[in-house]
Design a protein around this motif. Structure first.
Motif, PDB file in Angstrom:
ATOM      1  N   ALA A 140      -7.480   2.344  -3.388  1.00 12.71           N
ATOM      2  CA  ALA A 140      -6.556   3.381  -2.948  1.00 12.71           C
ATOM      3  C   ALA A 140      -6.334   4.441  -4.021  1.00 12.71           C
ATOM      4  O   ALA A 140      -6.329   5.644  -3.736  1.00 12.71           O
ATOM      5  N   LEU A 198       0.825  -1.207   0.000  1.00 14.41           N
ATOM      6  CA  LEU A 198       0.000   0.000   0.000  1.00 14.41           C
ATOM      7  C   LEU A 198       0.862   1.262   0.000  1.00 14.41           C
ATOM      8  O   LEU A 198       0.469   2.297  -0.547  1.00 14.41           O
ATOM      9  N   ASN A 215       0.270   4.311  -2.634  1.00 12.19           N
ATOM     10  CA  ASN A 215       0.077   5.700  -2.239  1.00 12.19           C
ATOM     11  C   ASN A 215       1.034   6.629  -2.987  1.00 12.19           C
ATOM     12  O   ASN A 215       0.643   7.693  -3.479  1.00 12.19           O
TER      13      ASN A 215
END
Length: 526
Positions: free
Chosen positions: A480, A162, A166
């Protein structure tokens, strides 16, 4: 001497003609046998030897200005519509017959089975790049490899990934900033390059900077390889390996393959060297990549993967999560994001619900912080919107299995060795399961509305023993990146659904792109 040479030539020609005649006779007998075996199953007509149902389809409208000619994919969907009320149908793609399944109860028969795990013939064109990794292998090798690789998608490892997502999502937002309050633009390449950067760094630990340099040798090799594989799958004269190398496409395939394998080889060697020489790794947090886990993976006997085994799985991970199927750039994760962007842009009320949810999760004081796993768990409506986008536009509209033994589907016998195609595009439009199936309604996937739904009515990541091992990664990536975009922008689109012209090759893509306009969200990240 000359007469002797003439006789030898005549004998050779006669032998060659005999072999050709025997091959042709066997081929025609095989065609007739398959035709007789499949005759009870409803299907299109007329059928012709060698050509199958090909004459019923026009060439697709790839080059048309606004879909004046119906694309081959749409013709396929149109041809299936009259068979909506029967459990299955047969279709001959040239000399190759397939059985199409598009109802939950019929799809379940094949997908839930632990026997029908082999992939159809068309997947063999992936072997030069992927070998027989998790996607293309079968039998004992697939079972062993699946068991070995499943732990690499554990929750804690995904949390490490993750961080990469990001970073690349923030780069994407920076790239999109120049379009705020400007004319409509096609967002497809932006999303694709972001997904390619994500998968390269998470799979191999290498940042290729595709968002900054879309013309890099590796990015271009991925583009070209995808187009070549797609072209070969649709061109039977390019199927034999020896003939393929005689064409320019075959030579380009070979050059692109060398670039792709060299890139993976260098990444493997670099990570092996780091694992041996970097003593600091034990004292400092090191960002893990899929490749690092492969280097340490062992089977039940404690045996590690070989060098080629590792390359197969790294390349397969690159392919399954971010393989680009045309020069325009369309892959599984990016495809899902593009369709969701279009649908939210076309349904402002649904987009406002996503924005409201984002504003609740990201308070004004920390609106520009990175997204965490806990944040993703709270984005329930966005999750529903992505699922509904995958229902309407599944990234993989058709996928297949080769039957390892004969099976019966609603009383129809399908012989052993037959290729069965799951039509998820049609399956997801079953009006009994999904009333008014063409409408975009994220609420369909709320817990109360999804309760009791047939488990095989919705299969965007396949289902059963051979479901997509990377689906949790894909879901995390999609949520995301979309959340990051929507925290910054309000998206608008005047593109009508009938202007998108979906093209369903291996990946479902919009032939005319996804054209949007961006407005800055003053309540978020500003």
């Amino acid at each position: 001497m000359a007469p002797e040479g003439d006789r030898l030539f005549s004998w050779a020609a006669a032998a060659l003609a005999l072999l050709l005649a025997v091959w042709l006779a066997r081929f025609l007998l095989d065609q007739c046998w398959k035709y007789v075996q499949l005759k009870p199953i409803p299907g299109l007509s007329p059928w012709y030897p060698l050509l199958g149902n090909a004459l019923l389809f026009e060439r697709d409208g790839e080059g048309s200005k606004m879909c004046e000619v119906v694309a081959f994919f749409q013709q396929m969907i149109n041809s299936m519509e009259p068979f909506r009320n029967v459990p299955l149908m047969q279709l001959w793609i040239g000399p190759h017959p397939v059985v199409l399944l598009y109802r939950p109860e019929t799809v379940e028969v094949v997908l839930r089975s632990s026997k029908h795990l082999a992939k159809p013939f068309i997947y063999t064109f992936l072997h030069p790049w992927l070998g027989t990794g998790l996607l293309t292998s079968t039998g004992g090798k697939w079972r062993s490899r699946r068991k070995m690789l499943t732990p690499t998608f554990h929750f804690t490892i995904l949390e490490d990934f993750l961080e990469v997502i990001n970073e690349q999502a923030n780069v994407l937002v920076q790239k999109l900033e120049k379009h705020v309050d400007k004319e409509p633009f096609d967002c497809t390449l932006y999303i694709t390059l972001c997904a390619l950067d994500v998968i390269s760094e998470t799979a191999m630990g290498k940042n290729i900077g595709a968002q900054h340099n879309k013309d890099s040798e590796y990015v271009q090799a991925v583009y070209r390889m995808s187009a070549l594989i797609q072209q070969r799958q649709k061109s039977p004269w390019l199927w034999p390996d020896l003939l393929y190398l005689m064409f320019q496409e075959g030579r380009e395939h070979y050059r692109s393959l060398n670039i792709l394998h060299s890139f993976t080889d260098n990444a493997i060697e670099q990570h092996r060297s780091n694992a041996v020489s970097n003593g600091e790794q034990s004292r400092h947090k090191v960002r893990r990549a899929f490749l690092d886990m492969l280097l340490n993976a062992t089977d039940d006997d404690g045996k590690k993967l070989s060098y080629l085994d590792i390359r197969e799985e790294v390349d397969t991970f690159m392919f399954e999560t971010s393989f680009i199927f045309s020069f325009k750039g369309h892959d599984t994760s990016a495809s899902a994001m593009k369709w969701c962007i279009y649908l939210l842009a076309s349904h402002p009320e649904a987009q406002r619900k996503v924005h409201h949810e984002l504003d609740e999760v990201f308070a004004t004081g920390d609106s520009d912080r990175n997204i965490t796993m806990d944040d993703l768990k709270q984005l329930r409506y966005l999750d529903c919107a992505i699922k509904e986008a995958l229902r309407l536009f599944p990234s993989v509209p058709f996928f297949g299995r080769t039957l390892s033994e004969e099976c019966y589907v609603r009383g129809f016998r399908i012989p052993k060795g037959m290729d069965v195609i799951i039509g998820s595009f049609m399956l997801h439009r079953d009006h009994v399961v999904f009333p008014e199936p063409e409408e975009f309604r994220p609420e369909r996937f709320s817990p109360e509305n999804a309760a009791g739904r047939h488990p095989y009515a919705y299969v965007p990541f396949s289902a059963g023993p051979r479901n997509c091992i990377g689906q949790r990664f894909a879901k995390m990536e999609e949520m995301a990146i979309l959340a990051t975009i929507l925290r910054h922008f309000f998206i608008e689109s005047t593109q009508r659904r009938d202007q998108l012209c979906p093209v369903g090759e291996l990946i479902l893509r919009p032939n005319k792109g996804i054209w949007i306009q961006l407005k800055r969200r003053l309540t978020s990240c500003s």
